[in-house]
Scaffold this motif. Structure first.
Motif, mmCIF file in Angstrom:
data_model
loop_
_atom_site.group_PDB
_atom_site.id
_atom_site.type_symbol
_atom_site.label_atom_id
_atom_site.label_comp_id
_atom_site.label_asym_id
_atom_site.label_seq_id
_atom_site.Cartn_x
_atom_site.Cartn_y
_atom_site.Cartn_z
ATOM 1 N N TRP A 285 0.834 -1.203 0.000
ATOM 2 C CA TRP A 285 0.000 0.000 0.000
ATOM 3 C C TRP A 285 0.871 1.257 0.000
ATOM 4 N N ILE A 286 1.917 1.256 0.799
ATOM 5 C CA ILE A 286 2.784 2.429 0.933
ATOM 6 C C ILE A 286 3.543 2.719 -0.352
ATOM 7 N N GLU A 287 3.933 1.673 -1.070
ATOM 8 C CA GLU A 287 4.751 1.858 -2.275
ATOM 9 C C GLU A 287 4.150 2.841 -3.260
ATOM 10 N N VAL A 288 2.842 2.780 -3.420
ATOM 11 C CA VAL A 288 2.200 3.606 -4.435
ATOM 12 C C VAL A 288 1.365 4.743 -3.839
ATOM 13 N N ASN A 289 1.405 4.883 -2.526
ATOM 14 C CA ASN A 289 0.602 5.912 -1.869
ATOM 15 C C ASN A 289 0.946 7.310 -2.371
ATOM 16 N N ARG A 290 2.195 7.566 -2.665
ATOM 17 C CA ARG A 290 2.600 8.890 -3.128
ATOM 18 C C ARG A 290 1.917 9.234 -4.451
ATOM 19 N N ILE A 291 1.752 8.227 -5.307
ATOM 20 C CA ILE A 291 1.145 8.474 -6.623
ATOM 21 C C ILE A 291 -0.355 8.734 -6.498
ATOM 22 N N LEU A 292 -1.013 7.955 -5.675
ATOM 23 C CA LEU A 292 -2.476 7.999 -5.638
ATOM 24 C C LEU A 292 -3.046 9.002 -4.656
ATOM 25 N N GLU A 293 -2.242 9.527 -3.774
ATOM 26 C CA GLU A 293 -2.754 10.519 -2.824
ATOM 27 C C GLU A 293 -3.318 11.735 -3.544
ATOM 28 N N LEU A 294 -2.647 12.169 -4.595
ATOM 29 C CA LEU A 294 -3.136 13.308 -5.361
ATOM 30 C C LEU A 294 -4.491 13.028 -5.982
ATOM 31 N N GLU A 295 -4.681 11.794 -6.458
ATOM 32 C CA GLU A 295 -5.970 11.436 -7.053
ATOM 33 C C GLU A 295 -7.077 11.423 -6.006
ATOM 34 N N ARG A 296 -6.732 10.994 -4.800
ATOM 35 C CA ARG A 296 -7.738 10.931 -3.749
ATOM 36 C C ARG A 296 -8.297 12.314 -3.447
ATOM 37 N N ILE A 297 -7.428 13.321 -3.381
ATOM 38 C CA ILE A 297 -7.906 14.646 -3.013
ATOM 39 C C ILE A 297 -8.559 15.368 -4.187
ATOM 40 N N ARG A 298 -8.520 14.772 -5.372
ATOM 41 C CA ARG A 298 -9.264 15.340 -6.497
ATOM 42 C C ARG A 298 -10.729 14.916 -6.466
ATOM 43 N N ASN A 299 -11.040 13.944 -5.652
ATOM 44 C CA ASN A 299 -12.413 13.454 -5.541
ATOM 45 C C ASN A 299 -13.227 14.429 -4.705
ATOM 46 N N PRO A 300 -14.247 15.088 -5.277
ATOM 47 C CA PRO A 300 -15.015 16.070 -4.502
ATOM 48 C C PRO A 300 -15.706 15.470 -3.287
ATOM 49 N N TYR A 301 -16.022 14.172 -3.345
ATOM 50 C CA TYR A 301 -16.691 13.552 -2.205
ATOM 51 C C TYR A 301 -15.749 13.328 -1.030
ATOM 52 N N TYR A 302 -14.465 13.440 -1.270
ATOM 53 C CA TYR A 302 -13.503 13.442 -0.158
ATOM 54 C C TYR A 302 -13.790 14.655 0.728
ATOM 55 N N TYR A 303 -13.965 15.827 0.106
ATOM 56 C CA TYR A 303 -14.265 17.045 0.842
ATOM 57 C C TYR A 303 -15.698 17.034 1.365
ATOM 58 N N TYR A 304 -16.592 16.499 0.578
ATOM 59 C CA TYR A 304 -17.993 16.440 0.991
ATOM 60 C C TYR A 304 -18.148 15.588 2.249
ATOM 61 N N GLY A 305 -17.426 14.473 2.312
ATOM 62 C CA GLY A 305 -17.488 13.623 3.499
ATOM 63 C C GLY A 305 -17.010 14.352 4.746
ATOM 64 N N ILE A 306 -15.928 15.116 4.603
ATOM 65 C CA ILE A 306 -15.427 15.890 5.735
ATOM 66 C C ILE A 306 -16.450 16.952 6.136
ATOM 67 N N ALA A 307 -17.059 17.598 5.132
ATOM 68 C CA ALA A 307 -18.067 18.619 5.409
ATOM 69 C C ALA A 307 -19.262 18.036 6.148
ATOM 70 N N GLN A 308 -19.719 16.874 5.711
ATOM 71 C CA GLN A 308 -20.857 16.228 6.357
ATOM 72 C C GLN A 308 -20.558 15.906 7.814
ATOM 73 N N GLN A 309 -19.356 15.419 8.069
ATOM 74 C CA GLN A 309 -18.961 15.109 9.440
ATOM 75 C C GLN A 309 -18.928 16.376 10.287
ATOM 76 N N ALA A 310 -18.375 17.443 9.716
ATOM 77 C CA ALA A 310 -18.326 18.713 10.451
ATOM 78 C C ALA A 310 -19.740 19.215 10.748
ATOM 79 N N TYR A 311 -20.636 19.062 9.792
ATOM 80 C CA TYR A 311 -22.020 19.499 10.017
ATOM 81 C C TYR A 311 -22.673 18.692 11.138
ATOM 82 N N ARG A 312 -22.469 17.383 11.107
ATOM 83 C CA ARG A 312 -23.058 16.528 12.150
ATOM 84 C C ARG A 312 -22.543 16.903 13.534
#
Length: 383
Positions: A285-312
């Protein structure tokens, strides 16, 4: 669980990390990837039925076209107008993959449904078509526990060739929900009918997976991959189906097969990564984490999930910050604006709440959401 789906084909993608080795591409023989003994046999559509139209429909379309010949419209132009959403010929409806006959009668569906109906009607009028996959930016949606990644497909109606006659002003006609001016910015890839069929059945399979119809999804994926054995989208769906049915060895086998075909495919890497993480294979998992981390934060639902938690947790100002980041990535999602409206309302900022709610209402295509937003907007404006 986080999943993404490409809606012209509906690809399901679990988000995560992994590593793989580059090896020669495998043959198209994928017989080792099937596990029929674990799934009940479910009848599915014959691929020939996708473009089929009833005799009475063929007769009606030909008669309608003949009655409009006085307008001196070419078959291509007449068909384009006949299907025009602006003129009420066809209405967009997400998550609605239909065969040509159903789409003809219901007059609504997603972009795949429109493509299938257009191709079927074009055949009736002897108009040649070109299928196109459009390389649009990722468009995200959300259903249940699934994040859905939507792609796009459309069809061109070819200008008729008349021997050695050249029509200097004649051009192919594009049939699409998206305005032509918008599409000019995106690259298109010509695809054949077999690929369209693979996409169609993969669409249906993904829709079945969202509702946990595993046996149906399995049967549909077999049809999809029989049309296009190296179709990465369907391979990803098959692996996720195995994982959701606790067949982890088979899921890994499918992921590795897909990665042999396309070693750098981020969808497959994300999907395989979830499996690796669930099994505690941290080094891979760690070997490729550097490559895919950027893709993860491009997902708008990554931010939406954090927003929903903050709202709750009633951290409304923080929720607004994260909803806005989600909107920066995907300003077409009505639920992002609804979350923003709720957060503003909680802070007593009624003007901003009303503005955000109006935007959610404007973007909503589903009647249930539209009615919900309208009711809330009416209540807000009464205060």
């Amino acid at each position: 669980m986080s999943v993404a789906v490409q809606r012209f084909t509906m690809v399901i993608m679990l988000v995560g990390i992994c590593a793989c080795t580059v090896v020669p591409k495998p043959s198209a023989d994928i017989s080792s990837l099937w596990q029929d003994q674990y799934f009940q046999s479910v009848p599915v559509l014959d691929p020939a039925a996708i473009f089929a139209l009833p005799v009475e429909v063929v007769r009606e379309v030909r008669l309608d076209f003949q009655q409009h010949l006085a307008q001196q419209l070419s078959p291509q132009m007449w068909l384009a107008q006949y299907l025009s959403a602006a003129d009420g010929g066809f209405r967009y409806q997400d998550n609605d993959t239909r065969v040509a006959a159903d789409t003809f009668y219901q007059r609504h569906g997603n972009c795949m449904s429109l493509v299938v109906l257009t191709a079927a009607l074009a055949k009736v009028l002897d108009v040649k078509v070109v299928f196109q996959s459009v390389q649009v930016p990722p468009v995200w949606d959300h259903q249940g526990n699934f994040n859905l990644l939507n792609g796009h497909i459309n069809v061109r109606l070819k200008v008729a060739e008349e021997g050695n006659v050249y029509h200097a002003l004649a051009t192919d006609l594009l049939v699409d929900f998206v305005p032509t001016e918008t599409l000019r910015a995106y690259r298109t890839e010509r695809i054949d009918e077999a690929t369209v069929l693979a996409m169609f059945f993969n669409n249906l399979a993904a829709e079945a997976m969202v509702t946990h119809q595993w046996d149906r999804a399995y049967a549909l994926l077999k049809v999809s991959l029989s049309q296009q054995p190296q179709f990465i989208a369907a391979l990803n769906n098959l692996a996720i189906l195995y994982r959701n049915n606790h067949q982890l060895v088979m899921a890994e086998r499918v992921y590795r097969f897909a990665l042999q075909l396309q070693p750098q495919n981020l969808t497959t890497l994300y999907n395989f990564a979830v499996l690796l993480d669930s099994e505690g294979r941290l080094d891979e998992w760690i070997e490729v984490n550097r490559i895919l981390e950027l893709e993860r934060i491009r997902n708008p639902y990554y931010y939406y999930g954090i927003a929903q938690q903050a709202y709750r947790e009633q951290r409304f100002a923080e929720a607004i910050h994260w909803y806005r980041l989600a909107i920066e990535k995907a300003d077409y999602r009505h639920e992002f604006y609804f979350g923003l409206a709720r957060s503003y309302w909680a802070l007593g900022e009624r003007k901003q709440a009303a503005s955000s709610l109006k935007k959610a209402l404007q973007l909503s295509r589903d009647d249930s959401w539209t009615h919900r937003y309208q009711a809330k907007l009416n209540a807000l404006e009464r205060h």
